[in-house]
Scaffold this active site. Structure first.
Site, PDB file in Angstrom:
ATOM      1  N   LYS A   1      34.411  52.611  34.496  1.00 42.24           N
ATOM      2  CA  LYS A   1      32.430  51.026  34.492  1.00 42.24           C
ATOM      3  C   LYS A   1      33.424  50.209  34.682  1.00 42.24           C
ATOM      4  O   LYS A   1      34.594  49.769  34.631  1.00 42.24           O
ATOM      5  CB  LYS A   1      31.853  51.391  33.082  1.00 42.24           C
ATOM      6  CG  LYS A   1      33.244  50.527  31.885  1.00 42.24           C
ATOM      7  CD  LYS A   1      31.841  50.571  30.442  1.00 42.24           C
ATOM      8  CE  LYS A   1      33.124  49.725  30.023  1.00 42.24           C
ATOM      9  NZ  LYS A   1      32.210  50.432  29.231  1.00 42.24           N
TER      10      LYS A   1
ATOM     11  N   ARG B   1      24.760  49.402  17.421  1.00 46.83           N
ATOM     12  CA  ARG B   1      24.689  48.779  18.931  1.00 46.83           C
ATOM     13  C   ARG B   1      23.674  50.048  19.501  1.00 46.83           C
ATOM     14  O   ARG B   1      22.463  49.648  20.051  1.00 46.83           O
ATOM     15  CB  ARG B   1      25.925  48.442  19.768  1.00 46.83           C
ATOM     16  CG  ARG B   1      26.051  48.060  20.965  1.00 46.83           C
ATOM     17  CD  ARG B   1      26.598  47.426  21.451  1.00 46.83           C
ATOM     18  NE  ARG B   1      27.989  48.693  21.936  1.00 46.83           N
ATOM     19  CZ  ARG B   1      28.545  48.955  23.036  1.00 46.83           C
ATOM     20  NH1 ARG B   1      29.512  47.799  23.037  1.00 46.83           N
ATOM     21  NH2 ARG B   1      29.507  50.179  22.940  1.00 46.83           N
TER      22      ARG B   1
ATOM     23  N   TYR C   1      40.187  17.101  37.540  1.00 51.84           N
ATOM     24  CA  TYR C   1      39.415  17.243  36.775  1.00 51.84           C
ATOM     25  C   TYR C   1      39.315  16.849  35.463  1.00 51.84           C
ATOM     26  O   TYR C   1      39.743  16.931  34.942  1.00 51.84           O
ATOM     27  CB  TYR C   1      37.696  18.077  36.879  1.00 51.84           C
ATOM     28  CG  TYR C   1      37.092  17.561  38.834  1.00 51.84           C
ATOM     29  CD1 TYR C   1      36.602  17.132  39.624  1.00 51.84           C
ATOM     30  CD2 TYR C   1      37.632  19.522  39.306  1.00 51.84           C
ATOM     31  CE1 TYR C   1      36.291  17.855  40.635  1.00 51.84           C
ATOM     32  CE2 TYR C   1      37.285  19.528  40.546  1.00 51.84           C
ATOM     33  CZ  TYR C   1      36.478  18.840  41.233  1.00 51.84           C
ATOM     34  OH  TYR C   1      35.990  19.069  42.769  1.00 51.84           O
TER      35      TYR C   1
ATOM     36  N   MET D   1      36.866  25.090  40.804  1.00 53.89           N
ATOM     37  CA  MET D   1      36.774  26.210  41.893  1.00 53.89           C
ATOM     38  C   MET D   1      37.148  26.984  42.295  1.00 53.89           C
ATOM     39  O   MET D   1      37.524  28.031  42.882  1.00 53.89           O
ATOM     40  CB  MET D   1      35.015  25.734  42.749  1.00 53.89           C
ATOM     41  CG  MET D   1      34.472  27.154  43.316  1.00 53.89           C
ATOM     42  SD  MET D   1      32.876  26.647  44.441  1.00 53.89           S
ATOM     43  CE  MET D   1      32.816  25.716  43.301  1.00 53.89           C
TER      44      MET D   1
END
Length: 372
Positions: free
Chosen positions: A48, A143, A268, A316
Site C-alpha cells: 500500500k 479501529r 528562516y 521548501m
C-alpha cells in the site's frame, strides 16, 4: 524537429536535485529472511501507499517470494492487475461502496469485511461469481473489525451469503506488537485464536512487528509491511540490527558551501546561530521533496560519508548543514538523507516521527532510481 531533438538532448543528462535509490536485491533479501523467520506461513506482501513510497509496480514485480499482495485502496489493486500481477490481492480496508463489488469480481480482488454496512452490501449484491472475504475481528485495537460479541452472527451471515466464496477467512491487527512488554498483544492473540479455533478458513494476525516478535501469531498467513523495505517496526532496534537491508537510500548533493562566522544565523527564523567560524553546506532537498520541515537542528545527514548536523530550518527546496570549520567538501558532493549508513529509523527519531512517515511522504519531485 531538430529543435525538439536538441531540447530532449539537453534535458536527458541533467542532475536531479534528489533521488531515491531503490535496491531491489535488498528487497529480495528481506523477503527471503521473512520466509526463514516465518517458515510455516504464506507471505502477503503489503504494498500500500505506493509500496511504502518505494514504487508499487517495481516492488510487486520483484517481490518474487510473495504469495499475495495487500493494499489499502482499490486503485492500488487495479494498478497491480494492470502491470500483470496475477497473484491474489487483498483490500485490507475492504470495499467502500456496493459499486466496488463488480470491480472486485472482474479483477479477482479479495476483500476484508469489517462492518455491518459491508456485510449488507454483500448480501444485497447480484454478482457473477463469489468474492473471497476475510472477516476482520476487532481483537483489541478498536479501529476496524467486528467486536467479539458480533463475531458469531457475522460468521453465520457470511456463510449463508452466496456472494461469499467458501471457506471464509479471518484476520485481525495488533495495536502494540512493537512493544514487547505491553500486555495487549498476548490478549489479542488469545482472543483471536479462541474465536477462530476450529474454523476451516485460513487466518492472518501478524504484520511486521508480530511476525518478528510474537511467533505464536504466525498463522497461515503473515502480512509483512515496513520490514520488507528494510525499516524496523521497533523503536529500539534498526532493521540492520535485525539482519534486514534498507531498500531505499535518499540522496542529494551540495549546491553551495559557505563561510559562516561565529554569531551569524542561518535560514528562516534564524533558528540556528553558529557558535564558531564554520562552513555551512546547502543541500538541494527540502519539504517540497518530502523531507520533513520539522527536522530540528542536529538531525544527522551524511556528506561524503561523514555525519553532519542540520543547521537551520528546512526550507521548501533546500536544507543546510554544519560541515565544520575544517571541511573540504565541494559543490556537487553527495549527501545522503537516509539509507544503509544512516538508518531512516535514526533520522525519524531525531525528528520525532517514525520511519514509515519518512519513506511514504516523498513527493514526485524526487527521482526514483532502481537497481537489481
Amino acid at each position: 524537429m531538430q529543435a525538439r531533438r536538441l531540447m530532449m538532448s539537453n534535458t536527458m543528462n541533467y542532475m536531479k536535485a534528489a533521488t531515491a535509490c531503490i535496491d531491489l536485491v535488498a528487497l529480495q533479501h528481506n523477503l527471503q529472511l521473512i520466509k526463514q523467520q516465518a517458515p510455516h506461513s504464506k507471505l502477503m506482501a503489503v504494498v500500500k501507499a505506493n509500496g511504502y513510497g518505494h514504487g508499487l509496480r517495481h516492488v510487486a514485480k520483484h517481490a518474487v517470494g510473495a504469495d499475495a499482495f495487500g493494499v489499502a485502496r482499490i486503485e492500488e489493486a487495479l494498478q497491480l492487475r494492470a502491470c500483470g500481477v496475477v497473484k491474489p490481492i487483498l483490500l485490507l480496508e475492504g470495499f467502500y461502496s456496493s459499486g466496488d463489488l463488480p470491480v472486485l469480481v472482474t479483477n479477482n480482488i479479495q476483500t476484508v469485511v469489517h462492518c455491518e454496512e459491508q456485510l449488507r452490501d454483500l448480501e444485497n449484491a447480484e454478482l457473477e461469481t463469489p468474492v473471497v472475504v476475510w472477516l476482520k475481528i476487532d481483537s483489541g485495537m478498536h479501529r476496524l473489525g467486528v467486536r467479539p460479541e458480533q463475531y458469531q452472527a457475522f460468521v453465520e451471515r457470511l456463510h449463508q451469503c452466496p456472494n461469499v466464496a467458501k471457506p471464509l477467512r479471518y484476520m485481525s491487527h495488533f495495536g502494540c506488537a512493537d512493544e514487547m512488554n505491553n500486555e495487549m498483544t498476548p490478549k489479542q492473540i488469545e482472543l483471536f485464536l479462541s474465536l477462530t479455533r476450529g474454523c476451516k478458513g485460513e487466518r492472518s494476525l501478524a504484520a511486521s512487528a508480530g511476525l518478528l516478535a510474537w511467533q505464536e501469531s504466525q498463522l497461515e498467513w503473515v502480512r509483512p509491511g515496513i520490514i520488507m523495505y528494510g525499516v524496523s517496526p521497533f523503536g529500539d532496534k534498526t532493521a540492520s540490527e535485525l539482519g534486514y537491508k534498507p531498500v531505499m537510500t535518499l540522496k542529494s548533493h551540495l549546491i553551495a558551501v559557505r563561510d559562516v562566522k561565529a554569531g551569524e544565523s542561518v535560514g528562516y527564523g534564524a533558528t540556528w546561530i553558529s557558535e564558531r567560524d564554520t562552513k555551512v553546506g546547502v543541500i538541494a532537498i527540502g519539504y517540497g521533496d518530502g523531507y520533513p520541515r520539522t527536522a530540528p537542528n542536529g538531525t544527522p545527514v551524511l556528506v561524503n560519508g561523514r555525519k553532519v548536523p542540520i543547521a537551520g530550518r528546512v526550507s521548501m527546496d533546500m536544507l543546510t548543514v554544519d560541515l565544520g570549520p575544517d571541511a573540504t567538501d565541494h559543490v556537487g558532493d553527495e549527501a545522503i538523507l537516509w539509507g544503509a549508513d544512516l538508518p531512516a529509523e535514526d533520522v525519524a527519531q531525531h525528528i520525532g516521527t517514525i520511519a514509515y512517515e519518512l519513506v511514504t511522504k516523498l513527493t514526485s519531485r524526487v527521482e526514483m532510481s532502481y537497481s537489481e
